[in-house]
Every structure is written in structure tokens, then in C-alpha cells.
Enzyme design. Structure first.
Site, PDB file in Angstrom:
ATOM      1  N   HIS A 103      13.195   1.019  14.413  1.00  0.00           N
ATOM      2  CA  HIS A 103      12.453   2.279  14.561  1.00  0.00           C
ATOM      3  C   HIS A 103      10.981   2.013  14.854  1.00  0.00           C
ATOM      4  CE1 HIS A 103      11.572   1.066  10.455  1.00  0.00           C
ATOM      5  NE2 HIS A 103      10.547   1.892  10.468  1.00  0.00           N
ATOM      6  N   ASP A 105       7.366   3.836  13.594  1.00  0.00           N
ATOM      7  CA  ASP A 105       7.019   4.743  12.496  1.00  0.00           C
ATOM      8  C   ASP A 105       6.645   6.151  12.969  1.00  0.00           C
ATOM      9  OD1 ASP A 105       7.587   2.986  10.438  1.00  0.00           O
ATOM     10  OD2 ASP A 105       5.580   2.087  10.522  1.00  0.00           O
ATOM     11  N   HIS A 258      10.413  -1.958  14.751  1.00  0.00           N
ATOM     12  CA  HIS A 258      10.621  -2.895  13.647  1.00  0.00           C
ATOM     13  C   HIS A 258      11.818  -2.502  12.799  1.00  0.00           C
ATOM     14  CE1 HIS A 258       8.026   0.288  12.091  1.00  0.00           C
ATOM     15  NE2 HIS A 258       8.405  -0.019  10.869  1.00  0.00           N
ATOM     16  N   ARG A 273       1.909   0.858   2.188  1.00  0.00           N
ATOM     17  CA  ARG A 273       1.724   1.102   3.629  1.00  0.00           C
ATOM     18  C   ARG A 273       0.685   2.168   3.907  1.00  0.00           C
ATOM     19  NH1 ARG A 273       6.387   3.587   7.333  1.00  0.00           N
ATOM     20  NH2 ARG A 273       5.058   5.395   7.657  1.00  0.00           N
TER      21      ARG A 273
HETATM   22  C1  OGA Z   1       7.601   0.429   7.111  1.00  0.00           C
HETATM   23  C2  OGA Z   1       8.841  -0.337   7.280  1.00  0.00           C
HETATM   24  C3  OGA Z   1       9.686  -2.547   6.873  1.00  0.00           C
HETATM   25  C4  OGA Z   1       9.822  -3.466   5.724  1.00  0.00           C
HETATM   26  O1  OGA Z   1       6.861   0.163   6.159  1.00  0.00           O
HETATM   27  O2  OGA Z   1       7.312   1.273   7.964  1.00  0.00           O
HETATM   28  O3  OGA Z   1       9.646  -0.015   8.099  1.00  0.00           O
HETATM   29  O4  OGA Z   1      10.216  -4.623   5.975  1.00  0.00           O
HETATM   30  N1  OGA Z   1       8.934  -1.418   6.520  1.00  0.00           N
HETATM   31  O5  OGA Z   1       9.585  -3.050   4.591  1.00  0.00           O
HETATM   32 MN    MN Z   2       8.730   1.527   9.398  1.00  0.00          MN
END
Ligand code: OGA
Ligand code: MN
Length: 282
Positions: A103, A105, A258, A273
Site C-alpha cells: 500500500h 499511506d 510498502h 509514525r
Molecule cells: C506504516 C506501515 C509498516 C511496518 O507505518 O504505514 O505500513 O512495517 N508500517 O510497520
Molecule cells: Mn503504511
């Protein structure tokens, strides 16, 4: 500040910098350029309080507050907590199964994320890697017939459809509340976007949140999206990040997608985050 490549394909590692101290405009500009030229940037060995992480993120633009508000850090709603730790009363401290699919974000918002910055507070000794795909390369290497079929097209992005799908998986997810649902209207974005900073083009669809192609028969659109997703997952343009404590991992959601990976739940994985909002994709 020192930089070196993170992988053969893309990504940059930055050391010898302390992001909790004030950064002058020249140093900030260099860091910003390094990040957006590379797609993924890890800044090593950071000790960031929530306030310091937020202050650093704000220099890039407005911050987005995540719709799953039960996972925002109390007193610091600009921070989304990703965690498998439970409070004494058994409620989760953070979003445990966030992002375990490819995806970009908040692509389901009108102004999706430009950048995300994920800070490793506590990580397991192994596993819990974060995988990335370079979507500029995905566009550049896309076969001509697929390029022609998506020319000028837009796609529908939806968080509610993603959430429903994940709710039915093992472990489940808390339901979206009425107030959260009211914020979640589906949006359409161009399938190929042009990145403001560099003028480069990137494929901007993802298996997590993109569901249909505007003005195209549903089955035909689905088949076309599946072909784009299959191409986008090519390992030739993948980078897998293995976390170290103190990493601040930054990714450009315009040019990479990611995927979080699993880890042994006997260990704690606790991350903070911040999300920088970008312009409407064009
Ligand atoms: C995010 C996500 C990936 C992870 O924080 O947006 O997708 O590895 N994290 O935690
Ligand atoms: Mn993410």
C-alpha cells in the site's frame, strides 16, 4: 551528515546527524533532497521524543491525523502508534496489524501522504521487516500495452473496503465507528502521477486501497489492476528494510509502496509514525 546507498536499487542511509537538535535550513534542504531523490531514507541512531519527531515532520508540511483514532498517541495525535503491546486492561496500545499488504499511506484520502516517518521505539530481534517497491521503476518498466490501457485513467481508492477485507482475516480488527466512517469517503486519483519535486512519473495504484478503474467495467478494471499489481511487485525493484533500534525510516508515498511483515508475537514491536500530507495527486 554522511550518506550511503541502502541497496543496489534505491534508498539511502543517513548517519552522523541528530534530528532532535535544531537543523539549519541548508542541512534540512540537503536531507529533504536526499530523501525525495531516493524514495526511502533511514536516519540511524536517533533518540526522538514524540515532540521532537513531530517538530521534524512538520518542517516538511502539514501532518495527517489517522482515522483510526484509538491508536493515536495520547496527547500527541500527530503520532500513530503501531504496536502489539497491551495496556494493563488488555486494550491494544497501537495498531497491531497495520499495513500487512502492499500500500501507499492514506491513498484513500483526497490529499494522501507525501511522506511517512516511522520511528523504531522497540523492535523484535528478527522479523517485522518493512518491504518497499520502487513505483517509478514500476512505471518505467511497464509494458507498452499496459501503459496505453491506463493512459489518462483514474482509479478508486477506499479505506472502508480494505478494512472490511482485513476484518474477516484471522485476529480481526475493531469495526470502524460511525464517526470514523463519516470521514472515509472514497476518492479517485490518477493511475500515473507526476511527482512535484522531481517531475518523475510513478505508478500510483496499490493492492491495499485501490479497487476499481473509473469508467471501466468492474471485471475489466479489476483484471487490469491485478496486472499492474503483479508488475509492481517485481523483486527487481524491491528493498527490504531490516530494522535497527533508533531507526527513523522515511518513505515517499508518491514513489514507493510498502508492506509490513510478520514477527514472533512473543516479542514487542512498538513504533511511532508521523505522516506528512501531500497535495492532491496529478
Ligand atoms: C506504516 C506501515 C509498516 C511496518 O507505518 O504505514 O505500513 O512495517 N508500517 O510497520
Ligand atoms: Mn503504511
Amino acid at each position: 551528515m554522511k550518506t550511503s546507498p541502502l541497496s543496489e536499487g534505491f534508498g539511502i542511509e543517513v548517519t552522523d546527524i541528530d534530528l532532535s537538535a535544531p537543523l539549519d535550513d541548508a542541512a534540512f534542504g540537503a536531507l529533504r533532497k536526499a530523501w525525495f531523490d531516493s524514495g526511502v531514507m533511514v536516519v540511524r541512531d536517533q533518540a526522538l521524543t514524540p515532540d521532537a519527531q513531530i517538530a521534524f515532520a512538520r518542517r516538511f508540511g502539514d501532518l495527517a491525523i489517522h482515522v483510526m483514532d484509538q491508536f493515536l498517541l495520547p496527547g500527541h495525535p500527530e503520532i500513530l502508534v503501531l504496536s502489539n503491546r497491551k495496556r494493563p486492561d488488555g486494550t491494544p496500545e497501537g495498531f497491531e496489524d497495520a499495513g500487512r499488504y502492499w500500500h501507499s499511506d492514506i491513498s484513500y484520502e483526497e490529499r494522501p501522504a507525501l511522506g511517512s516517518q516511522l520511528y523504531a521505539v522497540e523492535i523484535p530481534p528478527e522479523g517485522g521487516d518493512t518491504m518497499f517497491q520502487d513505483m517509478v521503476r514500476a512505471w518505467e518498466t511497464l509494458p507498452d500495452d499496459l501503459k496505453q490501457r491506463i493512459e489518462g485513467r483514474r482509479a478508486l481508492h477506499s479505506y472502508t473496503r480494505n478494512h472490511k477485507k482485513n476484518e474477516t482475516q484471522e485476529g480481526g480488527r475493531p469495526a470502524i465507528s460511525a464517526a470514523q466512517g463519516a470521514r472515509l469517503t472514497d476518492v479517485v486519483h490518477p493511475i500515473v502521477r507526476t511527482v512535484e519535486d522531481t517531475g518523475r512519473k510513478a505508478l500510483y495504484v496499490n493492492p491495499g486501497f485501490t479497487w476499481a478503474i473509473e469508467g471501466m467495467d468492474e471485471a475489466e478494471g479489476r483484471a487490469l489492476l491485478d496486472a499492474l499489481f503483479a508488475h509492481s511487485r517485481d523483486r527487481a525493484f524491491r528493498y527490504v528494510h531490516k530494522w535497527r533500534p533508533g531507526d527513523l525510516l522515511c518513505w515517499d508515498n508518491r514513489t514507493v509502496m510498502h508492506h509490513a511483515t510478520m514477527y514472533d508475537p512473543a516479542y514487542i514491536r512498538h513504533m511511532h509514525r508521523t505522516t506528512i500530507r501531500g497535495p492532491r495527486p496529478v
